[in-house]
Write an enzyme that holds these catalytic residues in place. Structure first.
Site, PDB file in Angstrom:
ATOM      1  N   GLN A 154       4.378   8.797   5.179  1.00  0.00           N
ATOM      2  CA  GLN A 154       5.539   8.822   4.297  1.00  0.00           C
ATOM      3  C   GLN A 154       6.268  10.161   4.261  1.00  0.00           C
ATOM      4  O   GLN A 154       7.469  10.200   4.016  1.00  0.00           O
ATOM      5  CB  GLN A 154       5.098   8.452   2.868  1.00  0.00           C
TER       6      GLN A 154
ATOM      7  N   TYR B 291      -3.934   3.617   9.697  1.00  0.00           N
ATOM      8  CA  TYR B 291      -3.588   3.997  11.071  1.00  0.00           C
ATOM      9  C   TYR B 291      -4.842   4.221  11.924  1.00  0.00           C
ATOM     10  O   TYR B 291      -4.900   3.853  13.097  1.00  0.00           O
ATOM     11  CB  TYR B 291      -2.733   5.260  11.018  1.00  0.00           C
ATOM     12  N   SER B 292      -5.862   4.807  11.333  1.00  0.00           N
ATOM     13  CA  SER B 292      -7.092   5.072  12.071  1.00  0.00           C
ATOM     14  C   SER B 292      -7.682   3.796  12.653  1.00  0.00           C
ATOM     15  O   SER B 292      -8.161   3.785  13.789  1.00  0.00           O
ATOM     16  CB  SER B 292      -8.115   5.759  11.156  1.00  0.00           C
TER      17      SER B 292
ATOM     18  N   SER C   1      -6.070   1.028  13.521  1.00  0.00           N
ATOM     19  CA  SER C   1      -5.255   0.530  14.634  1.00  0.00           C
ATOM     20  C   SER C   1      -5.430   1.376  15.886  1.00  0.00           C
ATOM     21  O   SER C   1      -5.168   0.917  16.998  1.00  0.00           O
ATOM     22  CB  SER C   1      -3.774   0.485  14.236  1.00  0.00           C
TER      23      SER C   1
ATOM     24  N   ASP D 247      -1.468  11.593  22.500  1.00  0.00           N
ATOM     25  CA  ASP D 247      -0.303  11.442  21.627  1.00  0.00           C
ATOM     26  C   ASP D 247      -0.511  12.077  20.256  1.00  0.00           C
ATOM     27  O   ASP D 247       0.452  12.293  19.524  1.00  0.00           O
ATOM     28  CB  ASP D 247       0.022   9.960  21.437  1.00  0.00           C
TER      29      ASP D 247
ATOM     30  N   ASP E 152       0.817  -1.211   0.000  1.00  0.00           N
ATOM     31  CA  ASP E 152       0.000   0.000   0.000  1.00  0.00           C
ATOM     32  C   ASP E 152       0.852   1.264   0.000  1.00  0.00           C
ATOM     33  O   ASP E 152       0.465   2.291  -0.583  1.00  0.00           O
ATOM     34  CB  ASP E 152      -0.930   0.001   1.216  1.00  0.00           C
TER      35      ASP E 152
ATOM     36  N   THR F  75      -8.878   1.950   6.956  1.00  0.00           N
ATOM     37  CA  THR F  75      -8.292   0.656   7.295  1.00  0.00           C
ATOM     38  C   THR F  75      -6.794   0.756   7.551  1.00  0.00           C
ATOM     39  O   THR F  75      -6.107  -0.267   7.626  1.00  0.00           O
ATOM     40  CB  THR F  75      -8.555  -0.360   6.166  1.00  0.00           C
TER      41      THR F  75
ATOM     42  N   ASP G 164      -4.363   9.521   5.086  1.00  0.00           N
ATOM     43  CA  ASP G 164      -4.588  10.309   6.294  1.00  0.00           C
ATOM     44  C   ASP G 164      -3.531  11.383   6.499  1.00  0.00           C
ATOM     45  O   ASP G 164      -2.432  11.328   5.952  1.00  0.00           O
ATOM     46  CB  ASP G 164      -4.626   9.396   7.534  1.00  0.00           C
TER      47      ASP G 164
ATOM     48  N   ARG H 116       5.713  13.505  26.676  1.00  0.00           N
ATOM     49  CA  ARG H 116       4.733  14.506  27.090  1.00  0.00           C
ATOM     50  C   ARG H 116       3.582  14.597  26.087  1.00  0.00           C
ATOM     51  O   ARG H 116       3.801  14.521  24.882  1.00  0.00           O
ATOM     52  CB  ARG H 116       5.410  15.878  27.220  1.00  0.00           C
TER      53      ARG H 116
END
Length: 291
Positions: free
Chosen positions: A248, A191-192, A194, A178, A74, A189, A149, A159
Site C-alpha cells: 500500500q 504475497y509471500s 504467491s 526480482d 484485507d 498468506t 510484509d 533487469r
C-alpha cells in the site's frame, strides 16, 4: 469463551470503493441503533450514507471509540491496523473483499457476528508487526511498519537486482532476481504465499524471507525467530527499486542502501469472534480456490 466488558462506543470505517459498503454499513448502523449503541463514522465513510451521523477524521477515530470495525477486504484492514497500531483499540473486519484472511465476519453472517461482538464472545489476538529502517550513507532516511510484509522489488525494469542478505550479522546469501519479501506470520498468506513461501500460523512469532523470481536454482524461503534482525544491502544498476509496505505504501531505494528489518515493539490488536479458527479459514480458502 468468556464474556468481556461492555463495548460503549464503536468506530466504523468503510472502503468507499467497494460497491457493497453502503448497504452493509447501513445495516450495521441500523443494528447499532436498535441496540442503543453509540458509534462514530470516519468522515469519508459517513459521506456514503444519506442520513446524518457523527463522524471524525480517520486518524482521530480511536480517541472516541473502544473498538474499530472496518468494512472491506484485507487491504482496508491493513491500513487501519497500521494507523492504530500505537493505540489499545482492537479492530474487527467485515469482509467485502475476496480472500478475507484478516477480516472476521462474512456479510451473510453479519447479524450473528455482531451479536457475538456485543455479547463479548470474542478474543483479542496480538499480532506481530514488522519495522523496517532504510539506511543511506550511514543515515536513517525512513522508518516503516508493516502488518503483512515489507517487499523489495526491482520496479518496472526487466533487469535483476542483487540483494545481499544477513540474519543477525551472519551472511546468508545474495539473491539475484526480482526482489525479496520479508513477512511476519500474519503476512504468510499474502504475497509471500504467491511467491512460494510457507503458510505460518499467525499466532507464531517469526520472520519469513522469500525471494521473488530468483535467478538461481537453489533459493528457498527462510523462517527466522522473532528476535533476529534481517539486513539487506541493495545492488542495482537503476533507480526504480522500491520498498513496499503491505502493498500500500512505498519508499524509493537506491543502490547501496541498507534495509534493516526487525520485530516492532508495536502489536496489531485484532478481534476474533467465538468460533474463529485459522485452519478452518485456510481450509475454506483452499477448497474455494480463493487464493
Amino acid at each position: 469463551m468468556s464474556i468481556r466488558g461492555e463495548i460503549k462506543k464503536i468506530a466504523l470505517i468503510a472502503n468507499t470503493n467497494k460497491a457493497k459498503a453502503v448497504n452493509v454499513m447501513e445495516q450495521v448502523c441500523n443494528y447499532l441503533d436498535d441496540k442503543r449503541k453509540d458509534y462514530i463514522l470516519e468522515e469519508a465513510s459517513a459521506g456514503l450514507l444519506e442520513r446524518r451521523v457523527k463522524s471524525q477524521v480517520y486518524e482521530r477515530l480511536v480517541d472516541f471509540a473502544d473498538i474499530v470495525i472496518v468494512f472491506g477486504g484485507d487491504g482496508t484492514f491493513l491500513k487501519a491496523a497500521r494507523t492504530f497500531a500505537a493505540s489499545d483499540v482492537p479492530i474487527l473486519g467485515i469482509n467485502l473483499g475476496q480472500l478475507g484472511f484478516l477480516t472476521d465476519i462474512e456479510v451473510e453472517m453479519l447479524e450473528d457476528g455482531l451479536d457475538k461482538l456485543l455479547a463479548g464472545k470474542y478474543q483479542i489476538e496480538e499480532r506481530m508487526i514488522l519495522e523496517g529502517r532504510v539506511i543511506r550513507s550511514k543515515q536513517l532516511v525512513s522508518r516503516l511498519i508493516a502488518i503483512n510484509d515489507l517487499v523489495l522489488t526491482k520496479g518496472p525494469f526487466s533487469r535483476i537486482i542483487k540483494l545481499e542478505t544477513f540474519i543477525d550479522g551472519e551472511y546468508i546469501t545474495t539473491y539475484p532476481g526480482d526482489g525479496l519479501i520479508i513477512a511476519c506470520p500474519t503476512g504468510s498468506t499474502a504475497y509471500s504465499l504467491s511467491a512460494g513461501g510457507p503458510i505460518v500460523n499467525p499466532k507464531m512469532k517469526s520472520l519469513i524471507i522469500t525471494p521473488i523470481c530468483p535467478h538461481t536454482l537453489n533459493s528457498r524461503s527462510i523462517v527466522t525467530t522473532e528476535d533476529e534482525e534481517i539486513v539487506v544491502k541493495v545492488d542495482a544498476d537503476h533507480s526504480e527499486v522500491m520498498l513496499t509496505v503491505d502493498g500500500q505504501e512505498s519508499f524509493p531505494i537506491l543502490s547501496d542502501d541498507i534495509i534493516k528489518i526487525n520485530k516492532s515493539n508495536l502489536v496489531a490488536k485484532m478481534i476474533k469472534l467465538e468460533g474463529y479458527n485459522f485452519y478452518k479459514i485456510l481450509r475454506n480458502r483452499l477448497h474455494n480456490n480463493r487464493f
